[in-house]
Write a protein that holds these residues in place. Structure first.
Motif, PDB file in Angstrom:
ATOM      1  N   ILE A 321       0.877  -1.183   0.000  1.00 55.23           N
ATOM      2  CA  ILE A 321       0.000   0.000   0.000  1.00 55.23           C
ATOM      3  C   ILE A 321       0.904   1.219   0.000  1.00 55.23           C
ATOM      4  O   ILE A 321       1.810   1.323   0.835  1.00 55.23           O
ATOM      5  CB  ILE A 321      -0.890   0.051   1.249  1.00 55.23           C
ATOM      6  N   THR A 322       0.678   2.108  -0.946  1.00 52.13           N
ATOM      7  CA  THR A 322       1.507   3.308  -1.039  1.00 52.13           C
ATOM      8  C   THR A 322       0.645   4.542  -0.832  1.00 52.13           C
ATOM      9  O   THR A 322      -0.434   4.659  -1.412  1.00 52.13           O
ATOM     10  CB  THR A 322       2.191   3.368  -2.422  1.00 52.13           C
ATOM     11  N   ASN A 323       1.140   5.435   0.005  1.00 54.17           N
ATOM     12  CA  ASN A 323       0.448   6.691   0.279  1.00 54.17           C
ATOM     13  C   ASN A 323       1.030   7.779  -0.628  1.00 54.17           C
ATOM     14  O   ASN A 323       2.240   8.025  -0.595  1.00 54.17           O
ATOM     15  CB  ASN A 323       0.649   7.043   1.758  1.00 54.17           C
ATOM     16  N   PHE A 324       0.185   8.424  -1.420  1.00 55.19           N
ATOM     17  CA  PHE A 324       0.632   9.525  -2.278  1.00 55.19           C
ATOM     18  C   PHE A 324       0.166  10.872  -1.736  1.00 55.19           C
ATOM     19  O   PHE A 324       0.255  11.877  -2.428  1.00 55.19           O
ATOM     20  CB  PHE A 324       0.094   9.332  -3.699  1.00 55.19           C
ATOM     21  N   ASN A 325      -0.396  10.850  -0.528  1.00 54.53           N
ATOM     22  CA  ASN A 325      -0.951  12.069   0.033  1.00 54.53           C
ATOM     23  C   ASN A 325       0.055  12.677   1.017  1.00 54.53           C
ATOM     24  O   ASN A 325       0.397  12.060   2.020  1.00 54.53           O
ATOM     25  CB  ASN A 325      -2.265  11.723   0.757  1.00 54.53           C
ATOM     26  N   TYR A 326       0.515  13.893   0.709  1.00 53.20           N
ATOM     27  CA  TYR A 326       1.497  14.541   1.570  1.00 53.20           C
ATOM     28  C   TYR A 326       0.889  15.073   2.857  1.00 53.20           C
ATOM     29  O   TYR A 326       1.600  15.461   3.765  1.00 53.20           O
ATOM     30  CB  TYR A 326       2.163  15.706   0.829  1.00 53.20           C
ATOM     31  N   ARG A 327      -0.443  15.128   2.916  1.00 54.27           N
ATOM     32  CA  ARG A 327      -1.056  15.762   4.077  1.00 54.27           C
ATOM     33  C   ARG A 327      -1.712  14.766   5.025  1.00 54.27           C
ATOM     34  O   ARG A 327      -2.471  15.150   5.892  1.00 54.27           O
ATOM     35  CB  ARG A 327      -2.133  16.754   3.625  1.00 54.27           C
ATOM     36  N   ASN A 386       4.741   3.792   2.845  1.00 56.78           N
ATOM     37  CA  ASN A 386       4.192   2.526   2.334  1.00 56.78           C
ATOM     38  C   ASN A 386       4.269   1.447   3.399  1.00 56.78           C
ATOM     39  O   ASN A 386       5.087   1.513   4.308  1.00 56.78           O
ATOM     40  CB  ASN A 386       4.929   2.093   1.061  1.00 56.78           C
ATOM     41  N   VAL A 387       3.392   0.466   3.271  1.00 57.27           N
ATOM     42  CA  VAL A 387       3.429  -0.723   4.135  1.00 57.27           C
ATOM     43  C   VAL A 387       3.222  -1.931   3.231  1.00 57.27           C
ATOM     44  O   VAL A 387       2.607  -1.819   2.166  1.00 57.27           O
ATOM     45  CB  VAL A 387       2.329  -0.702   5.230  1.00 57.27           C
ATOM     46  N   GLN A 388       3.787  -3.081   3.619  1.00 57.45           N
ATOM     47  CA  GLN A 388       3.624  -4.260   2.778  1.00 57.45           C
ATOM     48  C   GLN A 388       3.569  -5.555   3.556  1.00 57.45           C
ATOM     49  O   GLN A 388       3.952  -5.608   4.721  1.00 57.45           O
ATOM     50  CB  GLN A 388       4.698  -4.319   1.712  1.00 57.45           C
ATOM     51  N   SER A 389       3.090  -6.559   2.852  1.00 51.69           N
ATOM     52  CA  SER A 389       2.886  -7.853   3.492  1.00 51.69           C
ATOM     53  C   SER A 389       2.906  -8.936   2.420  1.00 51.69           C
ATOM     54  O   SER A 389       2.829  -8.633   1.231  1.00 51.69           O
ATOM     55  CB  SER A 389       1.524  -7.843   4.182  1.00 51.69           C
ATOM     56  N   GLU A 390       3.041 -10.181   2.843  1.00 50.06           N
ATOM     57  CA  GLU A 390       2.911 -11.294   1.900  1.00 50.06           C
ATOM     58  C   GLU A 390       1.886 -12.279   2.437  1.00 50.06           C
ATOM     59  O   GLU A 390       1.744 -12.452   3.642  1.00 50.06           O
ATOM     60  CB  GLU A 390       4.272 -11.966   1.694  1.00 50.06           C
ATOM     61  N   LEU A 391       1.192 -12.898   1.499  1.00 55.24           N
ATOM     62  CA  LEU A 391       0.156 -13.869   1.838  1.00 55.24           C
ATOM     63  C   LEU A 391       0.524 -15.204   1.208  1.00 55.24           C
ATOM     64  O   LEU A 391       0.985 -15.242   0.063  1.00 55.24           O
ATOM     65  CB  LEU A 391      -1.206 -13.443   1.273  1.00 55.24           C
ATOM     66  N   LEU A 392       0.321 -16.266   1.954  1.00 54.46           N
ATOM     67  CA  LEU A 392       0.573 -17.598   1.422  1.00 54.46           C
ATOM     68  C   LEU A 392      -0.753 -18.340   1.367  1.00 54.46           C
ATOM     69  O   LEU A 392      -1.426 -18.498   2.385  1.00 54.46           O
ATOM     70  CB  LEU A 392       1.559 -18.329   2.338  1.00 54.46           C
TER      71      LEU A 392
END
Ligand SMILES: *[C@@H]1O[C@H](CO)[C@@H](O)[C@H](O)[C@H]1NC(C)=O
Ligand SMILES: *[C@@H]1O[C@H](CO)[C@@H](O)[C@H](O)[C@H]1NC(C)=O
Ligand SMILES: *[C@@H]1O[C@H](CO)[C@@H](O)[C@H](O)[C@H]1NC(C)=O
Ligand SMILES: *[C@@H]1O[C@H](CO)[C@@H](O)[C@H](O)[C@H]1NC(C)=O
Ligand SMILES: *[C@@H]1O[C@H](CO)[C@@H](O)[C@H](O)[C@H]1NC(C)=O
Ligand SMILES: *[C@@H]1O[C@H](CO)[C@@H](O)[C@H](O)[C@H]1NC(C)=O
Ligand SMILES: *[C@@H]1O[C@H](CO)[C@@H](O)[C@H](O)[C@H]1NC(C)=O
Ligand SMILES: *[C@@H]1O[C@H](CO)[C@@H](O)[C@H](O)[C@H]1NC(C)=O
Ligand SMILES: *[C@@H]1O[C@H](CO)[C@@H](O)[C@H](O)[C@H]1NC(C)=O
Length: 460
Positions: A321-327, A386-392
């Motif tokens: 998940i990527t955040n493009f919001n500076y505020r 950003n935050v990330q994860s993996e799913l199995l």
């Protein structure tokens, strides 16, 4: 309420004149269908916020009540700057005092001498107090800056309360009038509240469980959310990729808006712009209007689904998940994802997981959220945004396939808002002959083929 009734009126009219089927009529019909479809959330059909007024005490000129909001929505929370609750008094009531909350305006109290009420407005708006409020101004479940967690993510923090002393009001359950026209802002639009209904008085059990008390009178108000009412433009989009095809399918262009330098200069900022810092602190700084990085999709949030690995019995997905919001720092963010393989989710790394089962037995919807103090805060746009994860997932041989985009999600919500998906015909496609994807069949086939070849040669 008003909206849905006007929609059904439109619908009734259009169905009457449907035989004339002209383009505008069709358009009306389609748009009315679209809007009603949005107003109902199929993944959380019973989701609502219930506001409960418990009259705890009658006073010489009114009553003292504890007002509690319960967020019964599975995944939609209210984040900073928090809720704002409004209503219209039925008569000439005033608010003498409040604990654990305050009205935003006092209004005109000039008719009072001596004691001045906390608020004399006919239509008061109440907000929560901030964390750190002195203890003598707190009650249970108050003072969280208006933040309310979702029911699944943190049920212990899914309620918010304040106490209110009402004057110039009825002083018995026969003469008291329930307030009207409730509005709940989060703090933007989106919620519609029904009328207050007098219900059975709430009962309270003492901490040691040995005594039960009850409210003198209770009324409930139910508010429901509609993304359609909340905003016209989406706030989130989805991009896709896979190990079996180099194509990265980006978010659809203009998912959340278009870059338009002529009519809206400054609608976005470049990540490397020297004006970035001043833009972040510029006009609208405190208004919570997003200031997004310039992208083709212009969304504050992008969710990326990457099919990473294929094992014999399992397959692996990476989500970012990527955040493009500076505020905006998104606190307690959450994702809801629908995919048929969620009933065989085997492992999830670095996110919390809970299954949502809106339709009884079908277990294909997952709610994911960050781990407290580790990644439950999605930072503003930039290097940490950003935050990330993996799913199995375990393969179910009767349904599993990489064909026809099956391995991509059906639907994704970020913080309860539906994310724009790329069109299915753009999904990364399997190369035409891809033996490595036959998975468990691949090795036996090679061995068989080698054996046969060897046999043929040997026999000759
Ligand atoms: C509100 O949500 C609660 C919990 O899901 C549910 O029991 C109740 O029926 C809902 N109320 C309405 C009016 O939908
Ligand atoms: C009002 O109070 C009376 C007793 O004082 C009780 O019998 C009645 O049920 C109450 N009505 C409501 C609506 O709570
Ligand atoms: C209800 O509240 C809304 C917003 O505060 C206001 O525009 C409307 O006029 C109110 N309706 C009534 C009947 O008071
Ligand atoms: C009123 O709201 C409370 C709190 O959400 C709930 O426990 C109660 O069942 C509701 N009563 C009715 C009749 O909906
Ligand atoms: C808008 O301006 C940015 C940089 O200022 C530029 O990269 C982009 O191509 C422009 N977009 C359009 C549609 O002109
Ligand atoms: C986000 O959080 C960081 C660290 O707590 C802080 O420095 C920054 O100002 C916050 N940004 C916004 C937009 O609130
Ligand atoms: C759904 O499937 C997941 C993964 O197998 C499992 O952990 C979860 O308990 C299931 N939920 C329900 C309601 O069946
Ligand atoms: C996948 O989950 C379903 C429902 O929980 C179960 O019936 C099935 O056996 C599972 N498949 C595999 C391969 O584990
Ligand atoms: C990868 O997917 C794209 C989009 O569906 C498709 O156009 C392309 O042909 C695929 N590449 C290969 C090597 O099959």
């Amino acid at each position: 309420m008003d909206l849905s009734s006007s929609i059904s009126t439109v619908r009734r009219h259009t169905s009457k004149i449907a035989p004339l089927a002209s383009a505008p009529v069709l358009f009306l019909l389609l748009s009315s269908l679209a809007s009603t479809a949005e107003a109902y959330d199929p993944l959380d059909p019973n989701g609502n916020i219930t506001i409960k007024w418990d009259v705890m005490q009658w006073t010489p000129d009114g009553y003292v009540a504890v007002v509690t909001m319960f967020n019964f929505q599975q995944y939609r929370h209210i984040q900073a700057p928090g809720w704002m609750l409004g209503w219209t008094w039925a008569k000439k009531e005033v608010i003498w005092s409040m604990v654990g909350g305050q009205t935003t305006e006092q209004g005109d109290c000039s008719r009072f001498k001596g004691n001045i009420p906390h608020c004399c407005k006919k239509d008061p708006s109440v907000v929560d107090l901030l964390p750190g409020t002195p203890y003598n101004m707190q009650i249970a479940n108050c003072c969280k800056g208006g933040v309310i967690s979702s029911w699944v993510q943190d049920p212990a923090n899914a309620a918010s309360s304040f106490q209110i002393s009402v004057g110039a009001a009825g002083t018995t359950n026969k003469t008291v009038r329930v307030p009207k026209n409730f509005t709940l802002k989060s703090p933007g639009p989106g919620y519609t509240c029904g009328a207050a209904k007098i219900v059975k008085p709430s009962r309270f059990v003492s901490q040691d469980g040995r005594r039960t008390t009850q409210a003198l009178m209770t009324w409930n108000i139910t508010c429901t959310y509609s993304q359609f009412l909340a905003q016209k433009t989406p706030t989130c989009c989805v991009s896709l990729s896979s190990f079996y095809n180099d194509t990265i399918v980006n978010c659809p262009t203009c998912s959340c808006g278009c870059q338009n330098n002529i009519t809206q200069p400054g609608s976005c900022v470049e990540g490397d712009s020297p004006y970035l810092a001043s833009a972040i602190n510029g006009p609208g700084k405190s208004s919570f209007t997003p200031l997004v990085q310039c992208t083709s999709h212009m969304c504050p949030i992008r969710v990326h689904w990457h099919i990473k690995l294929n094992y014999k019995e399992y397959w692996r997905v990476k989500i970012a998940i990527t955040n493009f919001n500076y505020r905006m720092n998104y606190t307690q963010w959450n994702l809801v994802i629908q995919h048929p393989n969620f009933d065989n989710l085997t492992q999830i790394f670095s996110f919390n997981y809970n299954s949502l089962t809106p339709y009884g037995g079908i277990n294909d919807t997952a709610m994911l959220w960050g781990i407290k103090y580790y990644n439950d805060l999605l930072m503003q746009a930039g290097p940490y945004g950003n935050v990330q994860s993996e799913l199995l997932f375990r393969k179910d041989p009767s349904t599993f396939t990489f064909q026809k985009g099956w391995a991509f999600p059906r639907r994704i919500y970020f913080n309860g808002d539906n994310c724009v998906m790329p069109p299915p015909d753009a999904y990364p496609r399997l190369p035409n002959n891809s033996p490595q994807l036959k998975g468990s069949l691949f090795l036996p086939v090679i061995i068989l083929w080698a054996t046969l070849t060897w046999l043929l040669i040997y026999v000759q």
